[in-house]
Write a protein that holds these residues in place. Structure first.
Motif, PDB file in Angstrom:
ATOM      1  N   GLU A 304      12.838  32.940  70.690  1.00 26.18           N
ATOM      2  CA  GLU A 304      11.724  32.839  69.751  1.00 26.18           C
ATOM      3  C   GLU A 304      12.251  31.260  69.511  1.00 26.18           C
ATOM      4  O   GLU A 304      13.407  30.618  69.098  1.00 26.18           O
ATOM      5  CB  GLU A 304      12.654  33.850  68.637  1.00 26.18           C
ATOM      6  N   LYS A 384      15.796  29.644  62.253  1.00 20.65           N
ATOM      7  CA  LYS A 384      14.874  30.314  63.203  1.00 20.65           C
ATOM      8  C   LYS A 384      15.102  29.396  64.097  1.00 20.65           C
ATOM      9  O   LYS A 384      15.286  28.315  64.416  1.00 20.65           O
ATOM     10  CB  LYS A 384      14.239  30.283  61.978  1.00 20.65           C
ATOM     11  N   SER A 386      15.821  30.092  69.119  1.00 21.91           N
ATOM     12  CA  SER A 386      16.641  30.276  70.354  1.00 21.91           C
ATOM     13  C   SER A 386      17.908  29.293  69.972  1.00 21.91           C
ATOM     14  O   SER A 386      17.759  28.242  70.012  1.00 21.91           O
ATOM     15  CB  SER A 386      16.808  30.962  70.595  1.00 21.91           C
TER      16      SER A 386
END
Length: 536
Positions: A304, A384, A386
């Motif tokens: 992500e 938020k 990765s």
């Protein structure tokens, strides 16, 4: 000049690892490649640890000599009469074997000989910088006991004094607390009966004009990295059976007995070949890479944006240099971070490199927190994306230690740790494989297999060397050396020139460290981009 009729403790350990290396050590030492930086630093560490161990026996006497072995032996004989612990006690004896009718002699020197029973018996204490007893340490002490016994010394018990991994630095180094003593009398006794036959075989090798033919294998790097390894492995092809992943001894023996030397020669139905090895064999036979598109696609689906490509560099030391730390604790001193906000964006690079004057963790933690966009005390809930790493166990351990070091870091570190994506997984699990990897999933092999980037031109080529370079150039290390009277200022004829030269070296070192760590995270980005294309 090397005495070609003398077998020392060092040469015996070399023989046990590789007869070919032993021949060169005795007969052609000038053609043995120089030890690498890691080995040289380990020698220094061994010297430091040995001196710390001697502090447990302040009444001890030193038998080491700047002169010949004979001087050391004569000094040892005189000191044995004192009834005190003797450091670097040397003994020589005839071994029973002969070379061209001349007797072979054996020689060994003890780190510490401890008198017992009024000096009628002695205990051997071998000092090691490891955190436990290794098989090679037992062999080491067994040879010592054999030599001393042949020289007429009455040995009672054998010990290895090694680092206590649970020791925590609290004030100055405690020479008693930092070590543990492990008795190995029984284990050494099991090896001693084989030494006489080993010496006979060694004598046969010593008098030959050429080194024995010796195949390469895992022993080339165990228990030590052999300095001949680069020479012996130079012409080993990428498809050699020695590069089969996780090849066990039993299967390797069967393969060699069938006369196979390369993967493409191994039949499909050969017993004992696992799934990953079969992939390697197929790649060797077909001269093409293996790509599992479905597995790669599934892996990528878990990623992500934004992406944070992170890598730490650490140093460790058997002697803790920072208050509250343990021996061999990995202390992060540097990080590289590439941030890609979207699939189409060019990643932005951020970095931190400590100055080496003290504990690097406070400043590193603050710098890392800011680069991730957190404020002081932030719980990281809004994070938020990765966190992309290579071999997550190492990075997780560092992050966990940073959180323990300062509890205020716990929230945001826990959050980013929960979103780790390990780029090592596709290669560990063989979603992709190229014969150029030589059975390895290391980023050093994967990066050039997938891209046009590699570490070959880097001044620093791996994390161990990065840590050693930083540590040996840091004030932390220099202060430790000075505090323990280990520095040598002889020959400093021009202090101003020395300081200028030192500043230039430090500047170059910092540049090399920054370039190395940067390539690690830049490499992660390029590997992921290549995986995306392979999944299509």
């Amino acid at each position: 000049m090397t005495d070609k009729k003398l077998i020392s403790k060092s040469s015996y350990l070399i023989y046990r690892q590789c007869p070919k290396y032993f021949w060169y050590y005795i007969n052609d030492r000038k053609n043995i490649p120089e030890f690498d930086q890691r080995a040289k630093f380990n020698f220094k560490i061994g010297h430091i640890i040995g001196n710390l161990a001697k502090l447990q026996y302040r009444e001890g006497v030193e038998a080491s000599s700047e002169g010949s072995l004979e001087d050391n032996i004569e000094k040892t004989k005189a000191l044995l009469e004192s009834g005190k612990p003797v450091f670097e006690a040397g003994f020589m004896a005839e071994a029973g074997s002969k070379i061209k009718h001349a007797p072979v002699r054996i020689y060994a020197r003890a780190d510490i000989l401890l008198p017992v029973d009024g000096g009628r018996q002695w205990d051997i204490i071998e000092v090691k910088s490891s955190a436990g007893v290794k098989a090679v340490n037992i062999t080491d002490v067994a040879f010592q006991k054999y030599c001393y016994r042949e020289a007429g010394l009455n040995i009672r018990n054998c010990f290895v004094m090694h680092i206590n991994s649970n020791y925590i630095l609290n004030g100055g180094i405690d020479p008693f607390g930092i070590f543990r003593m492990t008795e190995i009398t029984e284990e050494a006794g099991k090896i001693i009966p084989h030494i006489k036959n080993d010496i006979r075989k060694m004598a046969e090798i010593m008098e030959k004009n050429e080194p024995p033919v010796t195949e390469v294998g895992k022993f080339c790097g165990s228990p030590f990295d052999c300095p001949l390894k680069t020479v012996c492995w130079e012409n080993i092809r990428e498809t050699s059976i020695f590069y089969l992943n996780s090849l066990n001894r039993k299967t390797a023996k069967r393969i060699v007995e069938r006369g196979f030397r390369h993967m493409h020669e191994i039949p499909e139905d050969f017993p004992g070949i696992n799934y990953k090895q079969k992939i390697q064999i197929d790649c060797a036979k077909n001269s093409e890479c293996w790509v599992d598109k479905t597995a790669i696609s599934n892996f990528i689906s878990n990623i992500e944006y934004p992406l944070y490509f992170l890598d730490f560099e650490t140093f460790s030391s058997p002697v803790p240099l920072i208050e509250g730390t343990r021996p061999y604790q990995a202390i992060p001193f540097q990080f590289s971070l590439h941030i890609a906000e979207s699939p189409d964006s060019i990643p932005e690079h951020h970095a931190f490199l400590a100055d080496g004057k003290g504990d690097p963790r406070p400043e590193l933690s603050i710098a890392l927190r800011k680069k991730f966009g957190f404020s002081s005390g932030d719980d990281g809930r809004a994070f938020k994306g990765s966190l992309v790493v290579y071999n997550e166990s190492a990075e997780r351990a560092i992050l966990r230690d940073l959180a323990a070091f300062n509890s205020r870091n716990g929230g945001w570190i826990f959050k980013i740790s929960s979103r780790i994506i390990d780029l090592y997984d596709p290669f560990k699990n063989f979603y992709f494989y190229s014969v150029s990897q030589k059975g390895s999933a290391s980023i050093k092999k994967v990066l050039p297999a997938l891209t046009d980037k590699n570490y070959s031109e880097m001044a620093i080529k791996n994390g161990d060397i990065a840590g050693i370079n930083f540590l040996s150039g840091s004030m932390l290390w220099k202060n430790f050396i000075t505090l323990n009277n280990l520095d040598n200022l002889n020959g400093r004829h021009n202090i101003e020139e020395d300081l200028q030269d030192q500043a230039e070296k430090e500047e170059l070192l910092r540049f090399n460290l920054e370039q190395y760590c940067k390539l690690d995270t830049e490499g992660l980005y390029h590997i992921l981009e290549k995986l995306k294309k392979l999944a299509i």
